[in-house]
Design an enzyme around this catalytic site. Structure first.
Site, PDB file in Angstrom:
ATOM      1  N   LEU A  33       0.817  -1.223   0.000  1.00  0.00           N
ATOM      2  CA  LEU A  33       0.000   0.000   0.000  1.00  0.00           C
ATOM      3  C   LEU A  33       0.849   1.270   0.000  1.00  0.00           C
ATOM      4  O   LEU A  33       0.391   2.329   0.416  1.00  0.00           O
ATOM      5  CB  LEU A  33      -0.997   0.008   1.178  1.00  0.00           C
ATOM      6  N   GLY A  36      -0.499   1.914  -3.656  1.00  0.00           N
ATOM      7  CA  GLY A  36      -1.813   1.340  -3.974  1.00  0.00           C
ATOM      8  C   GLY A  36      -2.869   1.753  -2.956  1.00  0.00           C
ATOM      9  O   GLY A  36      -2.587   2.463  -1.988  1.00  0.00           O
ATOM     10  N   ASP A  51       5.381  -6.483   1.922  1.00  0.00           N
ATOM     11  CA  ASP A  51       6.371  -5.917   1.016  1.00  0.00           C
ATOM     12  C   ASP A  51       7.049  -7.086   0.294  1.00  0.00           C
ATOM     13  O   ASP A  51       7.394  -8.083   0.946  1.00  0.00           O
ATOM     14  CB  ASP A  51       7.350  -5.175   1.945  1.00  0.00           C
ATOM     15  N   ASN A  92      13.698  -1.156  -4.800  1.00  0.00           N
ATOM     16  CA  ASN A  92      12.313  -1.633  -4.927  1.00  0.00           C
ATOM     17  C   ASN A  92      12.132  -2.536  -6.134  1.00  0.00           C
ATOM     18  O   ASN A  92      11.547  -3.602  -6.025  1.00  0.00           O
ATOM     19  CB  ASN A  92      11.363  -0.450  -5.106  1.00  0.00           C
ATOM     20  N   TYR A 141      14.471   4.068 -13.985  1.00  0.00           N
ATOM     21  CA  TYR A 141      13.235   3.281 -14.018  1.00  0.00           C
ATOM     22  C   TYR A 141      13.306   2.223 -15.122  1.00  0.00           C
ATOM     23  O   TYR A 141      13.114   1.026 -14.890  1.00  0.00           O
ATOM     24  CB  TYR A 141      12.029   4.208 -14.218  1.00  0.00           C
ATOM     25  N   LEU A 190      -0.707  12.058 -18.218  1.00  0.00           N
ATOM     26  CA  LEU A 190      -1.424  13.054 -19.017  1.00  0.00           C
ATOM     27  C   LEU A 190      -2.945  12.969 -18.856  1.00  0.00           C
ATOM     28  O   LEU A 190      -3.596  13.979 -18.572  1.00  0.00           O
ATOM     29  CB  LEU A 190      -1.043  12.899 -20.504  1.00  0.00           C
TER      30      LEU A 190
HETATM   31  N1  UFG Z   1       2.269  15.425 -20.305  1.00  0.00           N
HETATM   32  C1  UFG Z   1       1.919  16.750 -20.291  1.00  0.00           C
HETATM   33  N2  UFG Z   1       1.343  17.253 -19.155  1.00  0.00           N
HETATM   34  C2  UFG Z   1       1.105  16.488 -18.042  1.00  0.00           C
HETATM   35  C3  UFG Z   1       1.468  15.132 -18.077  1.00  0.00           C
HETATM   36  C4  UFG Z   1       2.055  14.634 -19.225  1.00  0.00           C
HETATM   37  O1  UFG Z   1       2.121  17.470 -21.277  1.00  0.00           O
HETATM   38  O2  UFG Z   1       0.597  17.012 -17.026  1.00  0.00           O
HETATM   39  C5  UFG Z   1       2.849  14.862 -21.520  1.00  0.00           C
HETATM   40  C6  UFG Z   1       4.229  14.265 -21.279  1.00  0.00           C
HETATM   41  O3  UFG Z   1       5.212  15.240 -21.390  1.00  0.00           O
HETATM   42  C7  UFG Z   1       4.284  13.184 -22.348  1.00  0.00           C
HETATM   43  C8  UFG Z   1       2.825  12.744 -22.509  1.00  0.00           C
HETATM   44  O4  UFG Z   1       2.047  13.800 -21.952  1.00  0.00           O
HETATM   45  O5  UFG Z   1       4.695  13.757 -23.545  1.00  0.00           O
HETATM   46  C9  UFG Z   1       2.510  11.468 -21.775  1.00  0.00           C
HETATM   47  O6  UFG Z   1       3.001  11.581 -20.434  1.00  0.00           O
HETATM   48  P1  UFG Z   1       2.650  10.551 -19.286  1.00  0.00           P
HETATM   49  O7  UFG Z   1       3.323  11.049 -18.048  1.00  0.00           O
HETATM   50  O8  UFG Z   1       1.180  10.311 -19.225  1.00  0.00           O
HETATM   51  O9  UFG Z   1       3.317   9.208 -19.762  1.00  0.00           O
HETATM   52  P2  UFG Z   1       4.823   8.910 -20.217  1.00  0.00           P
HETATM   53  O10 UFG Z   1       4.771   8.734 -21.709  1.00  0.00           O
HETATM   54  O11 UFG Z   1       5.788   9.856 -19.665  1.00  0.00           O
HETATM   55  O12 UFG Z   1       5.092   7.560 -19.442  1.00  0.00           O
HETATM   56  C10 UFG Z   1       4.925   6.331 -20.012  1.00  0.00           C
HETATM   57  C11 UFG Z   1       4.704   5.313 -18.897  1.00  0.00           C
HETATM   58  C12 UFG Z   1       5.972   5.138 -18.107  1.00  0.00           C
HETATM   59  C13 UFG Z   1       7.119   4.866 -19.041  1.00  0.00           C
HETATM   60  C14 UFG Z   1       7.262   5.960 -20.056  1.00  0.00           C
HETATM   61  C15 UFG Z   1       8.386   5.679 -21.018  1.00  0.00           C
HETATM   62  O13 UFG Z   1       3.669   5.749 -18.023  1.00  0.00           O
HETATM   63  O14 UFG Z   1       5.816   4.047 -17.231  1.00  0.00           O
HETATM   64  O15 UFG Z   1       6.063   6.045 -20.789  1.00  0.00           O
HETATM   65  O16 UFG Z   1       8.864   6.875 -21.559  1.00  0.00           O
HETATM   66  F1  UFG Z   1       8.275   4.808 -18.336  1.00  0.00           F
END
Ligand code: UFG
Length: 326
Positions: A33, A36, A51, A92, A141, A190
């Site tokens: 948790l 989660g 864990d 982790n 990561y 996003l």
């Molecule tokens: N973005 C924004 N504003 C926000 C959040 C995100 O513009 O508030 C943009 C980011 O810059 C990115 C896109 O939206 O261009 C998607 O971002 P997310 O954070 O939703 O997802 P990511 O593509 O960064 O992350 C995903 C997976 C991760 C993985 C990564 C690999 O969630 O686990 O792809 O690059 F590591």
């Protein structure tokens, strides 16, 4: 089938739990948790608070239950945090996973589905990323997940552990029941941030960069519904019945959407404007990440059911409108 779901109180894990229960499998959830939510696990599903780094607790758990397999979702998963705190990620995601794998070996449990990520690839060198794409992670990561993929290859040779590592692209959406969904704290993804902006929860959405080499200057991602991820995990477990080895599959819809396109789709789906402003680029964001999931389709027989961005957004919107336990 009796399945231990490590990290079953998290976003993807909790959808997996429902999917397996609906498919008439027996599940036990193990979760510390740390990220989660206890409320995300149905009350009638056995829940053990623990864990994966706790060898004694795992040994007791494996002694009490006779599991056929394990699905392992426990991980820290924020790219930016991993750059700032790599020890946290290697402890982790790598060291603790080794404890889990050791407990599985000692208990004679020889099937695993492992949550991996598109972050194992690093900067894309192709329009659609398939399993042969070079793996050159650009952050701890992605490194931590790739390390475990390599451990799994060795574990098959040494101990006969059968495994499938599923590399998710952008997990999104929520179960149509709207009883569970994406609830990270802090939220960095996003789609939840777009919907929070629609609801006026917090400031306007920041669009991280509009000067990328993409069709509208914003980053392009491949969004995949969380229940379609869940269905791939069950198919992966079934695949291990007839196939011995350590396998990897990419999971995405094979179509990319820019941040601006996600905003436009959210406005269509919600019927409301998305307040947003252009902000500087976020460190570590590749311009485009789109999957080729041909292997998963052909070899696992996987077929995404909620493949349109509007459907994915509509399911996430229902969850955001009905806050439930959040
Ligand atoms: N973005 C924004 N504003 C926000 C959040 C995100 O513009 O508030 C943009 C980011 O810059 C990115 C896109 O939206 O261009 C998607 O971002 P997310 O954070 O939703 O997802 P990511 O593509 O960064 O992350 C995903 C997976 C991760 C993985 C990564 C690999 O969630 O686990 O792809 O690059 F590591």
């Amino acid at each position: 089938m009796k399945v231990l779901i490590c990290g079953g109180a998290g976003y993807v894990g909790s959808h997996m739990v429902r999917y397996l229960v609906a498919s008439k499998h027996e599940v036990v959830v193990y979760d510390d948790l740390s990220t989660g939510h206890r409320e995300a696990v149905p009350p009638d599903v056995p829940f053990v608070h623990g864990d994966i780094g706790d060898a004694a607790r795992l040994s007791r758990l494996f002694a009490v239950h006779s599991f056929d397999s394990v699905i392992h979702f426990c991980a820290r998963s924020l790219v930016g945090e991993s750059v700032a705190e790599p020890y946290l990620y290697y402890r982790n995601n790598v060291a603790n996973t080794l404890v889990l794998l050791g407990a599985m070996r000692d208990a004679g449990v020889d099937r695993l589905v492992f949550s991996s990520t598109a972050a194992v690839f690093g900067n894309p060198q192709a329009d659609a990323i398939d399993e042969t794409h070079p793996t050159e992670p650009i952050n701890p990561y992605g490194q931590s997940k790739l390390m475990i993929e390599r451990v799994l290859a060795d574990a098959f040779l040494a101990y006969g552990l059968r495994s499938v590592a599923l590399r998710y692209f952008n997990a999104a959406g929520a179960d149509p029941s709207a009883s569970i969904g994406e609830a990270h704290e802090p939220e960095t993804h996003l789609i939840p941030n777009v919907l929070k902006a629609v609801l006026g929860q917090g400031a306007a959405l920041k669009v991280f960069g509009d000067d990328y080499d993409t069709r509208d200057g914003t980053c392009v991602r491949d969004y995949i519904h969380v229940n379609d991820l869940a269905s791939a995990h069950l198919l992966a477990l079934e695949y291990l019945d007839g196939n011995e080895g350590a396998f990897t599959f990419n999971l995405g819809n094979g179509e990319g959407f820019s941040v601006r396109e996600v905003i436009a789709a959210a406005e269509r789906v919600t019927g409301r404007p998305v307040p947003h402003a252009i902000a500087p680029r976020r460190a570590g964001d590749p311009a485009t990440l789109v999957a080729s999931s041909l292997q998963a389709r052909q070899r696992l027989g996987w077929k995404p059911r909620m493949a349109s961005l509007d459907e994915i957004l509509a399911s996430a919107w229902q969850w955001h409108l009905e806050p439930n336990w959040r």
